[in-house]
Design a protein around this motif. Structure first.
Motif, PDB file in Angstrom:
ATOM      1  N   THR A  16       4.613  -4.047   4.910  1.00 20.85           N
ATOM      2  CA  THR A  16       4.293  -3.175   5.888  1.00 20.85           C
ATOM      3  C   THR A  16       5.527  -2.179   6.148  1.00 20.85           C
ATOM      4  O   THR A  16       5.229  -0.998   6.839  1.00 20.85           O
ATOM      5  CB  THR A  16       3.927  -3.907   7.196  1.00 20.85           C
ATOM      6  N   ASN A  34       0.907  -1.187  -0.058  1.00 23.31           N
ATOM      7  CA  ASN A  34      -0.105   0.031   0.198  1.00 23.31           C
ATOM      8  C   ASN A  34       0.828   1.288   0.002  1.00 23.31           C
ATOM      9  O   ASN A  34       0.878   1.923   1.023  1.00 23.31           O
ATOM     10  CB  ASN A  34      -0.808  -0.120   1.159  1.00 23.31           C
ATOM     11  N   THR A  35       1.618   1.471  -0.893  1.00 21.09           N
ATOM     12  CA  THR A  35       2.683   2.498  -1.271  1.00 21.09           C
ATOM     13  C   THR A  35       2.410   3.044  -2.574  1.00 21.09           C
ATOM     14  O   THR A  35       1.839   2.509  -3.358  1.00 21.09           O
ATOM     15  CB  THR A  35       3.933   2.049  -1.128  1.00 21.09           C
ATOM     16  N   LYS A  36       2.928   4.590  -2.773  1.00 21.00           N
ATOM     17  CA  LYS A  36       2.955   4.958  -3.895  1.00 21.00           C
ATOM     18  C   LYS A  36       4.222   4.763  -4.789  1.00 21.00           C
ATOM     19  O   LYS A  36       4.331   4.533  -5.920  1.00 21.00           O
ATOM     20  CB  LYS A  36       3.049   6.631  -3.762  1.00 21.00           C
ATOM     21  N   GLN A  91       5.771   0.400   3.644  1.00 12.66           N
ATOM     22  CA  GLN A  91       4.721   1.577   3.875  1.00 12.66           C
ATOM     23  C   GLN A  91       5.156   2.442   4.963  1.00 12.66           C
ATOM     24  O   GLN A  91       4.973   3.640   4.612  1.00 12.66           O
ATOM     25  CB  GLN A  91       3.232   0.800   4.093  1.00 12.66           C
TER      26      GLN A  91
END
Length: 323
Positions: free
Chosen positions: A246, A74-76, A249
């Protein structure tokens, strides 16, 4: 092709995926699909074949395959480009080359096994196959080389929070400058190297080694008394892909904060997680050895030590031992 097939089967979330539909959508033969499925089975994925419906995923290996990591990501930027190896000499070595070739921020080099893993001061780091997390992240922060000296402490905060988020029963503590301990034993080491010119940081190469799924017998006699693993401390198998995602993130989040506001914005959090501050420590540098109370860190992440005569010494580099 194999990774694309795996993505589609994982995305099906336990539902059957038709081999013919895979073949048609990917523009290959059913035989080609079957061969890729055989390869996935050799890698540890298990499937049930249901007549007239297709393949149903029944088991997933505890792998660091990029497709596995992406499920939890869940990162850019961080982890959006992953170079994955079954065996590698050192992820740091490959990261140096890729960074010089212009690899983007957040590029990850990760291996199931390192044959020449290393920590600070060229020490060897045991990196057995399939047991730990051995990775390097290429970071390109807009900071000066002087500011970058505190970045290892930022990484330590990110890794600590990632572990605590997934395994609440585990309490890692940061030992200045680059180790994470659990119940006094080392489970994680961080090695940050820099590529820079004059007053410009081109890249920071953040090596992270985590003992994840080792059991006691996996550690050599040399380190058996001082090393531990997350599995030993959590009492359960560690999902390595989820932990990597994680970490990435948190690291992306804290890197943005660090570039914007400096280490001062993260300093208090680091101090809360530290097992060094307030302890009597022995410091060994290239030239000398001395001891005192670790009284704090500066806004640049430099350790301050108060000796018995009240003299305050500033420690930029060295090995410390809590005594």
């Amino acid at each position: 092709m194999k990774d694309e097939i795996l993505k589609r089967i994982l995305a099906a979330d336990g539902e059957a995926v038709s081999g013919q539909e895979l073949a048609d959508s990917l523009g290959v033969s059913r035989t080609a699909i079957w061969k890729h499925m055989q390869t996935l089975q050799e890698e540890g994925y298990t499937f049930e074949t249901i007549k007239k419906k297709g393949y149903v995923l029944t088991g997933v290996p505890n792998s660091l395959n990029p497709t596995q990591i992406e499920l939890f990501l869940n990162t850019k930027q961080f982890g959006r480009e992953i170079h994955y190896f079954d065996v590698v000499d050192s992820t740091q070595t490959i990261a140096h080359k890729l960074a010089q070739e212009g690899a983007p921020q957040g590029t990850v080099i990760i291996g199931e096994e390192q044959t020449a893993g290393r920590g600070r001061m060229a020490r060897m780091w045991e990196s057995a196959n399939g047991t730990g997390i051995w990775m390097t992240i290429i970071v390109r922060p807009d900071v000066t080389p002087q500011q970058a000296s505190s970045y290892t402490l930022v990484v330590a905060v990110a890794v600590t929070l990632a572990i605590k988020t997934l395994y609440k029963q585990v309490e890692p503590a940061i030992k200045w400058p680059n180790d994470l301990l659990i119940n006094g034993k080392k489970c994680t080491g961080i090695l940050t190297e820099m590529q820079a010119e004059a007053d410009i940081v081109q890249a920071l190469l953040v090596g992270i080694g985590i003992n994840a799924n080792q059991v006691a017998s996996d550690f050599s006699p040399d380190i058996a008394d001082i090393a531990t693993s997350l599995r030993l401390e959590a009492g359960e198998e560690i999902n390595r892909a989820a932990l990597v995602a994680t970490i990435l993130q948190y690291l992306e989040q804290f890197t943005e904060l660090y570039v914007k506001e400096g280490f001062i914005s993260i300093k208090a959090l680091w101090e809360q997680m530290s097992c060094t501050i307030g302890q009597r420590i022995e410091v060994t540098t290239i030239r000398e050895r001395f001891e005192g109370i670790a009284s704090g860190i500066t806004e640049d992440g430099v350790l301050q030590l108060t000796q018995d005569d009240g003299t305050i010494r500033t420690i930029y580099a060295g090995d410390i031992k809590i005594i």
